[in-house]
Design a protein around this motif. Structure first.
Motif, short mmCIF file in Angstrom:
data_model
loop_
_atom_site.label_atom_id
_atom_site.label_comp_id
_atom_site.label_asym_id
_atom_site.label_seq_id
_atom_site.Cartn_x
_atom_site.Cartn_y
_atom_site.Cartn_z
N SER A 147 -5.67 2.98 1.24
CA SER A 147 -4.50 3.86 1.31
C SER A 147 -4.61 4.86 2.46
O SER A 147 -5.68 5.08 3.02
CB SER A 147 -4.32 4.62 0.00
N PHE A 148 -3.47 5.45 2.78
CA PHE A 148 -3.37 6.50 3.79
C PHE A 148 -2.85 7.78 3.13
O PHE A 148 -2.22 7.73 2.07
CB PHE A 148 -2.36 6.13 4.88
N ILE A 149 -3.05 8.89 3.82
CA ILE A 149 -2.22 10.07 3.59
C ILE A 149 -1.64 10.48 4.94
O ILE A 149 -2.20 10.14 5.99
CB ILE A 149 -2.98 11.26 2.96
N PHE A 163 2.92 -0.94 4.00
CA PHE A 163 2.80 0.29 3.24
C PHE A 163 4.16 0.96 3.09
O PHE A 163 5.04 0.80 3.92
CB PHE A 163 1.84 1.27 3.95
N LYS A 164 4.26 1.74 2.04
CA LYS A 164 5.43 2.60 1.84
C LYS A 164 5.00 4.06 1.93
O LYS A 164 4.01 4.47 1.30
CB LYS A 164 6.06 2.35 0.46
N TYR A 165 5.73 4.83 2.74
CA TYR A 165 5.57 6.27 2.74
C TYR A 165 6.13 6.81 1.43
O TYR A 165 7.28 6.53 1.08
CB TYR A 165 6.34 6.89 3.90
N ILE A 166 5.33 7.60 0.71
CA ILE A 166 5.79 8.18 -0.55
C ILE A 166 5.78 9.71 -0.41
O ILE A 166 4.77 10.37 -0.62
CB ILE A 166 4.88 7.76 -1.73
N PRO A 167 6.91 10.29 -0.02
CA PRO A 167 6.98 11.75 0.06
C PRO A 167 6.97 12.35 -1.35
O PRO A 167 7.50 11.76 -2.29
CB PRO A 167 8.33 12.02 0.74
N TYR A 168 6.37 13.52 -1.47
CA TYR A 168 6.39 14.22 -2.74
C TYR A 168 6.33 15.72 -2.50
O TYR A 168 5.93 16.18 -1.42
CB TYR A 168 5.23 13.76 -3.64
N GLY A 169 6.71 16.48 -3.52
CA GLY A 169 6.67 17.94 -3.42
C GLY A 169 7.81 18.54 -4.23
O GLY A 169 8.75 17.85 -4.62
N PRO A 170 7.72 19.84 -4.51
CA PRO A 170 8.80 20.50 -5.26
C PRO A 170 10.14 20.31 -4.56
O PRO A 170 10.21 20.25 -3.32
CB PRO A 170 8.38 21.98 -5.25
N ILE A 171 11.19 20.23 -5.33
CA ILE A 171 12.52 19.93 -4.79
C ILE A 171 12.91 20.91 -3.68
O ILE A 171 13.45 20.51 -2.65
CB ILE A 171 13.58 19.91 -5.92
N LEU A 195 -14.32 9.33 1.35
CA LEU A 195 -13.65 8.56 0.30
C LEU A 195 -12.95 7.31 0.84
O LEU A 195 -12.26 6.61 0.10
CB LEU A 195 -12.64 9.44 -0.45
N ARG A 196 -13.11 7.06 2.13
CA ARG A 196 -12.53 5.88 2.78
C ARG A 196 -11.00 5.84 2.64
O ARG A 196 -10.39 4.79 2.35
CB ARG A 196 -13.16 4.59 2.23
N VAL A 197 -10.41 6.97 2.83
CA VAL A 197 -8.95 7.09 2.91
C VAL A 197 -8.61 7.39 4.36
O VAL A 197 -9.25 8.21 5.01
CB VAL A 197 -8.42 8.21 1.99
N ARG A 198 -7.58 6.72 4.88
CA ARG A 198 -7.20 6.94 6.27
C ARG A 198 -6.10 7.99 6.38
O ARG A 198 -5.33 8.19 5.45
CB ARG A 198 -6.74 5.61 6.88
N ILE A 199 -6.09 8.67 7.53
CA ILE A 199 -5.15 9.76 7.76
C ILE A 199 -4.25 9.43 8.94
O ILE A 199 -4.74 9.07 10.02
CB ILE A 199 -5.88 11.09 8.05
N LEU A 200 -2.95 9.54 8.73
CA LEU A 200 -1.97 9.43 9.81
C LEU A 200 -1.56 10.84 10.21
O LEU A 200 -0.93 11.56 9.43
CB LEU A 200 -0.74 8.64 9.34
N VAL A 201 -1.93 11.26 11.42
CA VAL A 201 -1.54 12.58 11.91
C VAL A 201 -0.10 12.49 12.40
O VAL A 201 0.20 11.80 13.37
CB VAL A 201 -2.47 13.06 13.03
N ASP A 202 0.80 13.19 11.72
CA ASP A 202 2.22 13.10 12.05
C ASP A 202 2.53 13.67 13.43
O ASP A 202 1.95 14.68 13.85
CB ASP A 202 3.05 13.87 11.02
N GLY A 209 0.81 -1.20 0.00
CA GLY A 209 0.00 0.00 0.00
C GLY A 209 0.84 1.25 0.00
O GLY A 209 2.07 1.22 0.14
N SER A 210 0.16 2.38 -0.14
CA SER A 210 0.85 3.67 -0.21
C SER A 210 0.35 4.62 0.87
O SER A 210 -0.83 4.63 1.21
CB SER A 210 0.64 4.32 -1.58
N ILE A 211 1.28 5.41 1.38
CA ILE A 211 0.97 6.51 2.29
C ILE A 211 1.51 7.77 1.63
O ILE A 211 2.73 7.98 1.59
CB ILE A 211 1.62 6.31 3.67
N LEU A 212 0.63 8.58 1.07
CA LEU A 212 1.07 9.80 0.41
C LEU A 212 1.45 10.84 1.45
O LEU A 212 0.69 11.12 2.38
CB LEU A 212 -0.03 10.34 -0.50
N ASP A 213 2.63 11.40 1.27
CA ASP A 213 3.19 12.31 2.28
C ASP A 213 3.68 13.58 1.62
O ASP A 213 4.76 13.60 1.02
CB ASP A 213 4.32 11.59 3.02
#
Length: 565
Positions: free
Chosen positions: A169-171, A500-508, A304-311, A124-128
């Motif tokens: 999935s999570f975000i 799951f894998k944390y998948i960080p994303y964002g401008p460099i 949307l049945r997406v789970r949230i991990l509060v950092d 699974g994926s955790i969008l970060d």
């Protein structure tokens, strides 16, 4: 365009369109597999389908992480690059090395191929969204803070939309991206002061206050006197036994209950410093404006049945972050003993606990009790922690006790103790309908073992086996960061665990502080002979395998190389 170093911690939305060539590169070089691997050789060759170029890049990244002086000097290097007008070429190098290894892309469109490849291996994926906010960032207030919260809430909703395409999935959600960090720090300081006053008023040392003892809080918070204090006590004493405990107090005095929290406004502590400021009326006015946007994100995730991990974040924000996270759990998680459909879905919101903190385990146990008392399902993510260097430097600078466990062994012990506690708790809950097999969480308490430590992962698997918690049920899941401990991830997936894998994303530019933390963390792990050493070994073994030098697959050893549960 050169980005000033001081802006790197500021919160800015991702920008730019998806690059076709980069997307194609992601598909080619980050391909995990097209089907699950069943043989033992495949299960311990996590880098089998990656290109040789990517393997060499990953090896270079790990080697650089193993050089603490380079890692520690990275902020100075970036500052020097800015002064010398070399930001663009330096960022280009970072993007092709550290960013390529640890991040999924600059925007969500670039992340999709990575998610699809993980999905093909039942990972699974955790969008970060890789935002790193701190008190150095500008502190907004009033309508400006509200506008910023709406902008960032829109970014999180976009993450949820993409995550919803892959069920389960999570975000990851950063409260500091939605509430001005200085307000969070001031509210945290106020809660710490409130707890000290609570303990002082607790004459019997039993963790409870009578009305008479509660009125003694007025020595610290002058507004807590007379009819106002009596009314607050009555509202807080929900079971009407004449006593309130710390759970009752923190349920009442919350950013989600600003009318009560305004009674904690008091004169500043002298001398005033940046680190001892307390909550103000203007701060609470601002949180009243931004909290609705936080709730909109949580509601969107539930719909949307997406789970949230509060950092979890730095200790000087954490009490306030817990306040927000726990209130989100209370508002948006299904009831503890609700209808079958709600129960089968399990918790939507997960709060995070850092076990390298001395009080991490105690707070975890307390918040599980809080959820049971208030009747909502509860999600937990346990981590070791990611701010050790900054926390210790700050404690030394301010002359306050070090909040970090005294030894790495103490952290390991606390982490495994948390696993024991949570698995034991989960085993006491029955499925809402034992005749129905449901994909995903089905118990009112669920947790994520977010760890790169092989011993802790194996310990969790053993506990699940001992307490008859099925591997694929989802009440216990595992997570690792993209680019770290792939052998662990693949082994867990091959045995049927939810991983799951944390998948960080964002401008460099925005992800630079995130990458610096990853490099520093990896430096510590490499120096200590931890899990990243196994990653590096697995990469070398894969390269040797391709060269025909040796056929040793290396990788994950121990119980996960045979069936655990």
């Amino acid at each position: 365009m050169s980005l000033p170093l001081r802006q790197l911690t500021r919160i800015r939305p991702p920008h730019g369109s998806c690059s076709l060539s980069l997307a194609r590169s992601l598909i080619q070089t980050r391909s995990l597999a097209t089907q699950a691997h069943n043989s033992s050789l495949d299960s311990v060759r996590p880098y089998k389908t990656r290109s040789t170029a990517e393997l060499l890049n990953s090896l270079l990244v790990f080697q650089l992480c193993a050089m603490p002086k380079i890692v520690e000097a990275s902020p100075t290097i970036l500052e020097w690059a800015e002064k010398m007008k070399l930001t663009r070429p330096v960022y280009a190098v970072i993007k092709q090395t550290f960013f390529r290894h640890f991040c999924g892309g600059e925007d969500l469109a670039e992340v999709v191929p990575t998610m699809e490849n993980f999905k093909s291996l039942k990972i699974g994926s955790i969008l970060d969204l890789a935002l790193e906010a701190d008190v150095d960032a500008a502190s907004l207030s009033g309508p400006a803070a509200q506008e910023q919260a709406r902008k960032v809430a829109g970014m999180f909703k976009e993450s949820i939309d993409i995550a919803s395409k892959t069920p389960g999935s999570f975000i990851a959600l950063k409260v500091t991206a939605l509430v001005p960090p200085l307000i969070l720090q001031r509210w945290s300081n106020t809660l710490v002061l409130l707890q000290a006053a609570f303990r002082k008023a607790d004459r019997n040392g039993d963790g409870r206050l009578s009305l008479e003892e509660f009125l003694e809080l007025s020595a610290t918070f002058p507004h807590l006197r007379g009819d106002t204090a009596s009314a607050l006590f009555a509202a807080t004493d929900r079971d009407k036994d004449g006593f309130i405990d710390w759970l009752d107090v923190t349920d009442t005095f919350s950013l989600y209950n600003s009318s009560a929290s305004r009674s904690l406004i008091r004169p500043p502590i002298e001398p005033v410093t940046p680190d001892n400021q307390l909550i103000s009326a203007d701060d609470l006015d601002t949180t009243d404006l931004v909290i609705p946007d936080i709730d909109i994100v949580a509601q969107h995730a539930r719909d949307l049945r997406v789970r949230i991990l509060v950092d979890a974040e730095q200790t000087y924000f954490q009490p306030a972050i817990d306040d927000v996270g726990l209130n989100l759990c209370k508002k948006f998680n299904p009831p503890h003993h609700g209808p079958n459909e709600a129960g089968r879905r399990g918790p939507v919101l997960y709060n995070t606990y850092q076990l390298y903190l001395k009080d991490g385990y105690e707070r975890l146990v307390l918040d599980v009790e809080r959820a049971e008392r208030n009747g909502y399902s509860f999600g937990v993510k346990i981590v070791r922690g990611a701010y050790m260097h900054a926390e210790r430097e700050r404690a030394e600078e301010l002359g306050i006790p070090d909040p970090i466990q005294p030894t790495i062994e103490a952290t390991h012990a606390a982490y495994n103790k948390a696993i024991d506690f949570l698995v034991n708790k989960i085993s006491g809950f029955q499925s809402p309908d034992s005749n129905i097999t449901v994909e995903g969480n089905i118990r009112p308490l669920s947790f994520v073992v977010a760890s790169h430590n092989q011993n802790s992962v194996e310990h969790a698997c053993q506990q699940m086996n001992q307490f008859n918690v099925p591997a694929g049920e989802g009440s216990v899941a595992f997570a690792q960061l993209m680019g770290m401990q792939d052998g662990t991830t693949f082994s867990l997936a091959s045995k049927g665990y939810k991983v799951f894998k944390y998948i960080p994303y964002g401008p460099i530019g925005v992800t630079i502080p995130y990458l610096q933390r990853r490099a520093l963390e990896n430096s510590d792990v490499l120096a200590g002979g931890g899990g990243i050493v196994q990653d590096r070994k697995a990469i070398l073994n894969e390269l040797k395998h391709r060269l025909g030098v040796g056929r040793s697959a290396g990788g994950f050893t121990g119980p996960l190389r045979s069936k655990v549960a």
